[in-house]
Each structure stands twice: as structure tokens, then as C-alpha cells.
Motif scaffolding. Structure first.
Motif, short mmCIF file in Angstrom:
data_model
loop_
_atom_site.label_atom_id
_atom_site.label_comp_id
_atom_site.label_asym_id
_atom_site.label_seq_id
_atom_site.Cartn_x
_atom_site.Cartn_y
_atom_site.Cartn_z
N GLU A 359 0.87 -1.17 0.00
CA GLU A 359 0.00 0.00 0.00
C GLU A 359 0.92 1.22 0.00
OE1 GLU A 359 -2.73 0.02 3.31
OE2 GLU A 359 -3.00 2.19 3.12
N LEU A 360 0.72 2.10 -0.98
CA LEU A 360 1.59 3.28 -1.07
C LEU A 360 1.04 4.41 -0.20
CD1 LEU A 360 2.46 3.29 -4.85
CD2 LEU A 360 4.12 3.44 -2.98
N ILE A 361 1.88 4.92 0.66
CA ILE A 361 1.51 6.06 1.50
C ILE A 361 1.98 7.32 0.78
CG2 ILE A 361 1.76 7.11 3.79
CD1 ILE A 361 2.47 4.28 4.84
N GLU A 362 1.18 8.36 0.82
CA GLU A 362 1.44 9.59 0.06
C GLU A 362 2.88 10.09 0.25
OE1 GLU A 362 -0.67 10.81 -2.05
OE2 GLU A 362 0.51 12.59 -2.55
N PRO A 363 3.63 10.32 -0.82
CA PRO A 363 5.01 10.82 -0.70
C PRO A 363 5.07 12.22 -0.08
CG PRO A 363 4.62 9.94 -2.90
CD PRO A 363 3.28 10.01 -2.21
N VAL A 364 6.25 12.53 0.44
CA VAL A 364 6.52 13.88 0.98
C VAL A 364 7.68 14.46 0.17
CG1 VAL A 364 7.24 15.23 2.98
CG2 VAL A 364 5.76 13.22 3.29
N MET A 365 7.40 15.46 -0.64
CA MET A 365 8.44 16.08 -1.47
C MET A 365 8.58 17.55 -1.08
SD MET A 365 9.59 13.60 -3.29
CE MET A 365 10.65 14.39 -4.49
#
Ligand code: FEO
Length: 395
Positions: A359-365
Motif C-alpha cells: 500500500e503506497l503512502i502519500e510521498p513527501v516532497m
């Protein structure tokens, strides 16, 4: 100088220790060298050699056979056609002209194709087939796809020795015939499992199930020390190949000017504060074997990358491609990093890991150097990871 060691009456280790090898498959670092274990089984009527050695070490194997007075082999069992075990079999076949080369049909095909063994010398053995050497019986157990399609195990019935080729092995050069230094062997075997066996986890489980009712006094793999307490390595393989994950994050990252490193360090601290274990890897200096080993049982992987030439840093993509190929049982993934004026680093990393059932957790850029809002976003990422681990019952 030869170095044969007796395992049981009529059964010897006749392999070679490669103290100096530092790379395998032009990919896998070998910080501790390796060994190519070959075994001689002498019955009252016939003699069999189980596996050869890497072609560079053929002289060592021949010295060992000479020391044991072996001038004739009836069988050469090739449990797996990869060159580190079978690359010298063409030469062995010439030196021992009476020997039949036996193994699975797929192995025999690969021996002819890769090692140019004469196809008139090879003979298939079926799953469950036995050969009698006189007071010693070899029973063959087909165990494909750990890691090639050809592998067989060989069970020496009277002595209860299971020869397992790559399976249950380790890249470890040691003078110990058996796994005595269990801490060192555990690490080497886990790293080896990660690099070689992990992509085939369902087959690992299947083969463990297949051999579970055998009475095994010695496990004799074709790399690393043997196990005279087989439960040690069988339990470890059951653990590593199980569906259980640990409350851990694997965090490989690369940073060009410090922004992504700052985020990595912040996220590491945020996870530790929340009671989540972290294994942090600076990809500019990472030993890929250690990274692979960390992936064996971590619940989550988070990859950090700066943006370069409008995309992810190649080292971050390399880590993603490696993880994708190794197919760990990781459940969750995310991405963090920095950018200057756009770019598609997260999209590229996501696209590189289709094999991971995560499950991909929202990236932090972060735009440029991370600022207060970025640190709050990393706190949010750490919160989400903790919450996911709690849902799994591991935190
Ligand atoms: Fe050790 Fe797959 O060869």
C-alpha cells in the motif's frame, strides 16, 4: 594441499573455500568470501560425487579426490547447473569417463547449453528416484525455482544427510565444517536468503513443507558451513519465508546537497520516537547485500531521492529496482525527497516497484531545503506508518 573432511564413514566434504571472492553474478557483494561444497559418497559398490566446484577451483577438488584415492566415479550428481557448482563438470566428465552425469531434466538441458557438457553423458533422474551405491542410497527430491528451475536436493538415506545445493546455504568462507559460530552464520545465511531465495518465497515454503517429515541429521548445502543441528537453519528459513513482518522501516536514500539527507534524518528520528525500528542506508556507500537483508522482514520501505534531470536519482531508482526484483514481503511503501523546479521522482520510483504488493503512502516532497511544513509532513508520514503497523498488530 588438499582438504577433505569426513562427515560420516564413506561421506566426505571435498569442496573448495574461496576466501578471496568478493563479487558474485557481477552483482552480489561477498564480504566474507564463499565456499563451493562438493561431496563424495562412497558405497560398497559405487561412488558418487555430489556437485562440483567453481571452475577456478577445479584443481582443489581434484586434489581432494586424489587424496581419497578416487580414480573412478560412477555418478556425478549435478543438483543445479549454475557455473559455481557445475561449470567444471565438462572437465570432470572427461577426467572420469565412466561417470554418468545425473540431475533433473532441466539441469541436464542447462548443463549442455551453458557448460557444453556432452549430451550423451547426461541422464535425467526423476523426482523420488533412487540410486544404490551399495549400503548407501541417494534419493532425489526435485526442488525447482530456488533459484533456477533445475534444482534438486539429494537425501542420503542411511546417513540421514540432506544435500540442498544453494538452498539453506550461505556465502561464508570459514574453516568450520559445521555452523558453530551461529551469530555469524545466521547473518550470512539471512543475507544469502535475501539475495538468492527471497524472490522465490512461495517455493521456499513449499520445499520446506516437502522435507519436513524427513529425518535429517545433517543439512549439507553447497555454500557455507553444514548444519549438524538442522533445526537452526530450518527454523530461520521458516521465519524469513513466513508472512510475518516486523515493526521496521527500511529507509534507503541518496542526497546531493543535503536536503534529502535532512529529511531522512528527521524521518528516522520521528519513527524512533514513535517506537518504530529503522534501518537507514545512504545509497552512495550501501552494501546492497545489507540492504537486501534488511528487506527480508521489514513491514515498510521508504525511499528518499532528490530530483536530478527531471527525475529520481539513479541510485534511488537502483534501490527501487533491486527491491522490486527481490520481492520482499513488505506491506507499505512511501517516498520522500526534494525538488527544485518540478520533476517526476515519485512517479518514477512508484513505476519501478510493480512487484511489491504494497500500500503506497502519500510521498513527501520538499521544494528546495525542507522547511517547517515539510517536517510536519514527515511527522504525518511517521504517524501513518505507525498507524499501519498498529493495524498489522506489530506495533
Ligand atoms: Fe550457488 Fe545458484 O549457484
Amino acid at each position: 594441499m588438499s582438504l577433505c573432511r569426513e562427515i560420516r564413514p564413506g561421506v566426505w566434504w571435498t569442496g573448495a573455500i574461496d576466501w578471496d571472492r568478493r563479487l558474485f553474478d557481477a552483482l552480489i557483494p561477498l564480504p566474507n568470501g564463499t565456499s563451493y561444497n562438493s561431496y563424495l559418497v562412497k558405497g560398497s559398490e559405487k561412488t558418487a560425487l555430489i556437485d562440483g566446484v567453481d571452475p577456478a577451483m577445479l584443481g582443489v577438488l581434484l586434489d581432494n579426490l586424489r587424496e581419497l584415492g578416487v580414480d573412478k566415479l560412477d555418478f556425478i550428481v549435478s543438483q543445479h547447473a549454475e557455473q559455481d557448482h557445475s561449470g567444471a563438470i565438462k572437465k570432470l566428465a572427461e577426467l572420469f569417463p565412466e561417470a554418468k552425469i545425473i540431475g533433473s531434466a532441466k539441469c541436464m538441458e542447462l548443463l549442455v547449453e551453458f557448460s557444453l557438457v556432452d549430451k550423451n553423458r547426461v541422464q535425467e533422474v526423476k523426482d523420488g528416484e533412487k540410486i544404490y551405491l551399495g549400503a548407501k542410497t541417494l534419493e532425489f527430491i526435485h526442488a525447482p525455482w530456488v533459484h533456477w528451475p533445475d534444482t534438486i536436493f539429494t537425501y542420503l538415506t542411511e546417513d540421514r544427510i540432506l544435500f540442498t545445493c544453494d538452498f539453506l546455504g550461505s556465502h561464508l568462507a570459514t574453516s568450520d565444517l559445521y555452523a558453530i559460530d551461529t551469530i555469524t552464520v545466521y547473518e550470512a545465511a539471512k543475507r544469502y536468503y535475501a539475495e538468492i531465495m527471497m524472490p522465490f518465497r512461495p517455493n521456499v515454503k513449499r520445499h520446506l513443507e516437502r522435507i519436513k517429515d524427513l529425518t535429517i541429521e545433517v543439512v549439507a548445502p553447497s555454500h557455507g558451513p553444514l548444519y549438524d543441528r538442522p533445526q537452526f537453519i530450518l527454523d530461520a528459513y521458516r521465519d524469513w519465508s513466513s508472512d510475518e513482518v516486523k515493526n521496521q522501516v527500511v529507509l534507503p536514500y541518496v542526497s546531493m546537497h543535503g536536503s534529502t539527507r535532512k529529511m531522512a534524518d528527521y524521518l528516522v528520528q520521528a519513527l524512533i520516537k514513535r517506537g518504530v525500528g529503522v534501518k537507514r542506508f545512504d545509497l552512495t556507500v550501501t552494501d546492497t547485500g545489507e540492504l537486501a537483508e534488511a528487506l527480508v522482514d521489514a513491514a515498510t520501505v521508504v525511499i528518499g531521492s532528490p530530483t536530478i534531470l527531471a527525475g529520481a536519482h539513479p541510485l534511488a531508482l537502483y534501490a527501487a529496482i533491486l527491491a522490486n526484483a527481490l520481492r520482499p514481503k513488505t506491506r507499505f511503501a512511501s517516498i520522500f525527497g526534494s525538488y527544485g523546479w518540478g520533476g517526476k521522482a515519485p512517479e518514477q520510483i512508484k513505476a519501478a516497484i510493480p512487484n511489491l504488493k504494497v500500500e503506497l503512502i502519500e510521498p513527501v516532497m520538499a521544494k528546495g531545503y525542507p522547511k517547517e511544513a515539510d517536517f510536519r509532513a514527515l511527522d504525518g508520514l511517521a504517524d501513518q506508518i505507525l498507524a499501519k503497523h498498529k493495524e498489522q498488530g506489530i506495533a
